[in-house]
Design a protein around this motif. Sequence first.
Motif, PDB file in Angstrom:
ATOM      1  N   ARG A 154     -34.218  56.651 -17.767  1.00 32.31           N
ATOM      2  CA  ARG A 154     -35.426  57.182 -17.369  1.00 32.31           C
ATOM      3  C   ARG A 154     -35.716  58.414 -18.208  1.00 32.31           C
ATOM      4  O   ARG A 154     -36.781  58.848 -18.152  1.00 32.31           O
ATOM      5  CB  ARG A 154     -35.899  57.280 -15.954  1.00 32.31           C
ATOM      6  N   PHE A 155     -34.854  59.208 -18.568  1.00 35.19           N
ATOM      7  CA  PHE A 155     -34.921  60.380 -19.622  1.00 35.19           C
ATOM      8  C   PHE A 155     -34.731  59.868 -20.911  1.00 35.19           C
ATOM      9  O   PHE A 155     -34.353  60.738 -21.753  1.00 35.19           O
ATOM     10  CB  PHE A 155     -33.984  61.260 -18.815  1.00 35.19           C
ATOM     11  N   GLY A 156     -34.570  58.710 -21.364  1.00 39.24           N
ATOM     12  CA  GLY A 156     -34.340  58.294 -22.732  1.00 39.24           C
ATOM     13  C   GLY A 156     -33.016  58.222 -23.295  1.00 39.24           C
ATOM     14  O   GLY A 156     -32.663  57.704 -24.283  1.00 39.24           O
ATOM     15  N   PHE A 157     -31.981  58.137 -22.426  1.00 36.55           N
ATOM     16  CA  PHE A 157     -30.646  57.926 -22.733  1.00 36.55           C
ATOM     17  C   PHE A 157     -30.529  56.363 -22.958  1.00 36.55           C
ATOM     18  O   PHE A 157     -31.135  55.463 -22.062  1.00 36.55           O
ATOM     19  CB  PHE A 157     -29.583  58.323 -21.756  1.00 36.55           C
ATOM     20  N   ASN A 158     -29.638  55.731 -24.080  1.00 37.19           N
ATOM     21  CA  ASN A 158     -29.455  54.540 -24.197  1.00 37.19           C
ATOM     22  C   ASN A 158     -28.081  54.132 -24.070  1.00 37.19           C
ATOM     23  O   ASN A 158     -27.389  55.118 -24.523  1.00 37.19           O
ATOM     24  CB  ASN A 158     -30.079  53.973 -25.322  1.00 37.19           C
ATOM     25  N   LYS A 159     -27.378  53.060 -23.981  1.00 40.16           N
ATOM     26  CA  LYS A 159     -26.137  52.611 -23.909  1.00 40.16           C
ATOM     27  C   LYS A 159     -25.730  52.445 -25.253  1.00 40.16           C
ATOM     28  O   LYS A 159     -26.573  52.512 -26.120  1.00 40.16           O
ATOM     29  CB  LYS A 159     -25.990  51.359 -23.124  1.00 40.16           C
ATOM     30  N   ILE A 160     -24.482  53.001 -25.468  1.00 39.19           N
ATOM     31  CA  ILE A 160     -23.854  52.901 -27.001  1.00 39.19           C
ATOM     32  C   ILE A 160     -23.123  51.813 -27.047  1.00 39.19           C
ATOM     33  O   ILE A 160     -22.134  51.635 -26.143  1.00 39.19           O
ATOM     34  CB  ILE A 160     -23.139  54.195 -27.140  1.00 39.19           C
ATOM     35  N   GLY A 161     -23.742  50.738 -28.171  1.00 35.68           N
ATOM     36  CA  GLY A 161     -22.495  49.925 -28.201  1.00 35.68           C
ATOM     37  C   GLY A 161     -22.364  48.639 -27.001  1.00 35.68           C
ATOM     38  O   GLY A 161     -23.252  48.745 -26.271  1.00 35.68           O
ATOM     39  N   ASP A 162     -21.415  48.307 -26.932  1.00 38.14           N
ATOM     40  CA  ASP A 162     -20.891  47.379 -25.846  1.00 38.14           C
ATOM     41  C   ASP A 162     -20.106  48.354 -24.796  1.00 38.14           C
ATOM     42  O   ASP A 162     -19.520  47.900 -23.734  1.00 38.14           O
ATOM     43  CB  ASP A 162     -20.115  46.226 -26.323  1.00 38.14           C
ATOM     44  N   SER A 163     -20.340  49.838 -24.863  1.00 41.93           N
ATOM     45  CA  SER A 163     -19.402  50.472 -23.942  1.00 41.93           C
ATOM     46  C   SER A 163     -20.224  50.454 -22.353  1.00 41.93           C
ATOM     47  O   SER A 163     -21.270  50.505 -22.541  1.00 41.93           O
ATOM     48  CB  SER A 163     -19.391  51.851 -24.315  1.00 41.93           C
ATOM     49  N   PRO A 164     -19.466  50.250 -21.564  1.00 44.32           N
ATOM     50  CA  PRO A 164     -19.957  50.198 -19.976  1.00 44.32           C
ATOM     51  C   PRO A 164     -20.244  51.656 -19.518  1.00 44.32           C
ATOM     52  O   PRO A 164     -20.742  51.993 -18.498  1.00 44.32           O
ATOM     53  CB  PRO A 164     -18.797  49.674 -19.043  1.00 44.32           C
ATOM     54  N   LEU A 165     -19.767  52.677 -20.537  1.00 44.59           N
ATOM     55  CA  LEU A 165     -19.950  53.913 -19.751  1.00 44.59           C
ATOM     56  C   LEU A 165     -20.572  55.028 -20.837  1.00 44.59           C
ATOM     57  O   LEU A 165     -21.575  55.822 -20.223  1.00 44.59           O
ATOM     58  CB  LEU A 165     -18.479  54.667 -19.789  1.00 44.59           C
ATOM     59  N   TRP A 166     -20.498  54.910 -22.041  1.00 46.24           N
ATOM     60  CA  TRP A 166     -21.210  55.909 -22.962  1.00 46.24           C
ATOM     61  C   TRP A 166     -22.704  55.701 -23.036  1.00 46.24           C
ATOM     62  O   TRP A 166     -23.363  54.309 -23.194  1.00 46.24           O
ATOM     63  CB  TRP A 166     -20.681  55.653 -24.489  1.00 46.24           C
ATOM     64  N   MET A 167     -23.487  56.754 -23.130  1.00 45.46           N
ATOM     65  CA  MET A 167     -25.084  56.927 -23.316  1.00 45.46           C
ATOM     66  C   MET A 167     -25.246  57.851 -24.173  1.00 45.46           C
ATOM     67  O   MET A 167     -24.576  59.088 -24.252  1.00 45.46           O
ATOM     68  CB  MET A 167     -25.632  56.843 -22.033  1.00 45.46           C
ATOM     69  N   SER A 168     -26.451  57.601 -24.852  1.00 49.85           N
ATOM     70  CA  SER A 168     -26.994  58.958 -25.652  1.00 49.85           C
ATOM     71  C   SER A 168     -28.394  58.761 -25.897  1.00 49.85           C
ATOM     72  O   SER A 168     -29.147  57.979 -25.708  1.00 49.85           O
ATOM     73  CB  SER A 168     -26.200  58.842 -26.981  1.00 49.85           C
ATOM     74  N   VAL A 169     -28.806  60.178 -26.390  1.00 46.76           N
ATOM     75  CA  VAL A 169     -30.087  60.312 -27.047  1.00 46.76           C
ATOM     76  C   VAL A 169     -29.888  60.944 -28.334  1.00 46.76           C
ATOM     77  O   VAL A 169     -29.379  61.681 -28.485  1.00 46.76           O
ATOM     78  CB  VAL A 169     -31.087  61.360 -25.908  1.00 46.76           C
ATOM     79  N   ASP A 170     -30.334  60.185 -29.134  1.00 48.67           N
ATOM     80  CA  ASP A 170     -30.269  60.548 -30.740  1.00 48.67           C
ATOM     81  C   ASP A 170     -31.646  60.952 -31.475  1.00 48.67           C
ATOM     82  O   ASP A 170     -32.147  60.063 -31.526  1.00 48.67           O
ATOM     83  CB  ASP A 170     -29.462  59.586 -31.484  1.00 48.67           C
ATOM     84  N   LYS A 171     -31.882  62.185 -31.603  1.00 51.09           N
ATOM     85  CA  LYS A 171     -33.006  62.631 -32.209  1.00 51.09           C
ATOM     86  C   LYS A 171     -32.969  62.774 -33.750  1.00 51.09           C
ATOM     87  O   LYS A 171     -34.114  63.228 -34.512  1.00 51.09           O
ATOM     88  CB  LYS A 171     -33.669  63.985 -31.404  1.00 51.09           C
ATOM     89  N   GLN A 172     -31.620  62.818 -34.388  1.00 51.51           N
ATOM     90  CA  GLN A 172     -31.300  63.055 -35.532  1.00 51.51           C
ATOM     91  C   GLN A 172     -31.706  61.877 -36.453  1.00 51.51           C
ATOM     92  O   GLN A 172     -31.306  60.857 -36.014  1.00 51.51           O
ATOM     93  CB  GLN A 172     -29.971  63.503 -35.822  1.00 51.51           C
ATOM     94  N   ILE A 173     -32.458  62.105 -37.512  1.00 51.09           N
ATOM     95  CA  ILE A 173     -32.820  60.912 -38.249  1.00 51.09           C
ATOM     96  C   ILE A 173     -32.195  61.225 -39.667  1.00 51.09           C
ATOM     97  O   ILE A 173     -31.936  62.198 -40.159  1.00 51.09           O
ATOM     98  CB  ILE A 173     -34.575  61.173 -38.894  1.00 51.09           C
ATOM     99  N   LEU A 174     -31.265  59.905 -39.976  1.00 54.73           N
ATOM    100  CA  LEU A 174     -30.493  60.085 -41.039  1.00 54.73           C
ATOM    101  C   LEU A 174     -31.082  59.196 -42.197  1.00 54.73           C
ATOM    102  O   LEU A 174     -31.553  58.160 -41.914  1.00 54.73           O
ATOM    103  CB  LEU A 174     -29.099  59.567 -40.514  1.00 54.73           C
ATOM    104  N   ASP A 175     -30.959  59.818 -43.315  1.00 55.52           N
ATOM    105  CA  ASP A 175     -31.633  59.088 -44.648  1.00 55.52           C
ATOM    106  C   ASP A 175     -30.837  58.185 -45.187  1.00 55.52           C
ATOM    107  O   ASP A 175     -29.623  58.214 -45.351  1.00 55.52           O
ATOM    108  CB  ASP A 175     -32.268  60.210 -45.484  1.00 55.52           C
TER     109      ASP A 175
END
Length: 140
Positions: free
Chosen positions: A119-140
């Motif tokens: 609800r605060f914008g965190f998303n699961k990372i890959g197929d990990s059942p534990l890891w979540m992140s919010v990534d605001k960094q734009i990579l060129d």
Amino acid sequence: MEQNYFISTDKNLLNVDAIQQFIANSYWGDNRTLEEVKITIENSYCFGIYTLKNEQIGFARVVTDYIYFGYFMDVIILDKFQGQGYGKILVKEILEDATIKKLKTLALKTKDAHLLYERFGFNKIGDSPLWMSVDKQILD
């Protein structure tokens, strides 16, 4: 509704004994000792949520470089305060903190609170059942 709590980053207000007891008995706490909890607090950016009478409601810490990355850890609400919305309040306030807002990437691990963090914008990372992140960094 009148606000019946306050949030502070003042480590002197923390009830370290209550925090340690909760964490040591959590699924991730691995019987963490009081000394270990004190060291983690010393080396982290900490948030406490309290009643207006300074009773500890909850706690969270962020391990960060203060520019790019922050790792949410030990986000807790003490048992007698659970189910009252304090977890949502604490996470919202952490994310609105000036120091945390400027970070490019936030990460955390959770076994059972995915819906809270989503609800605060965190998303699961890959197929990990534990890891979540919010990534605001734009990579060129």
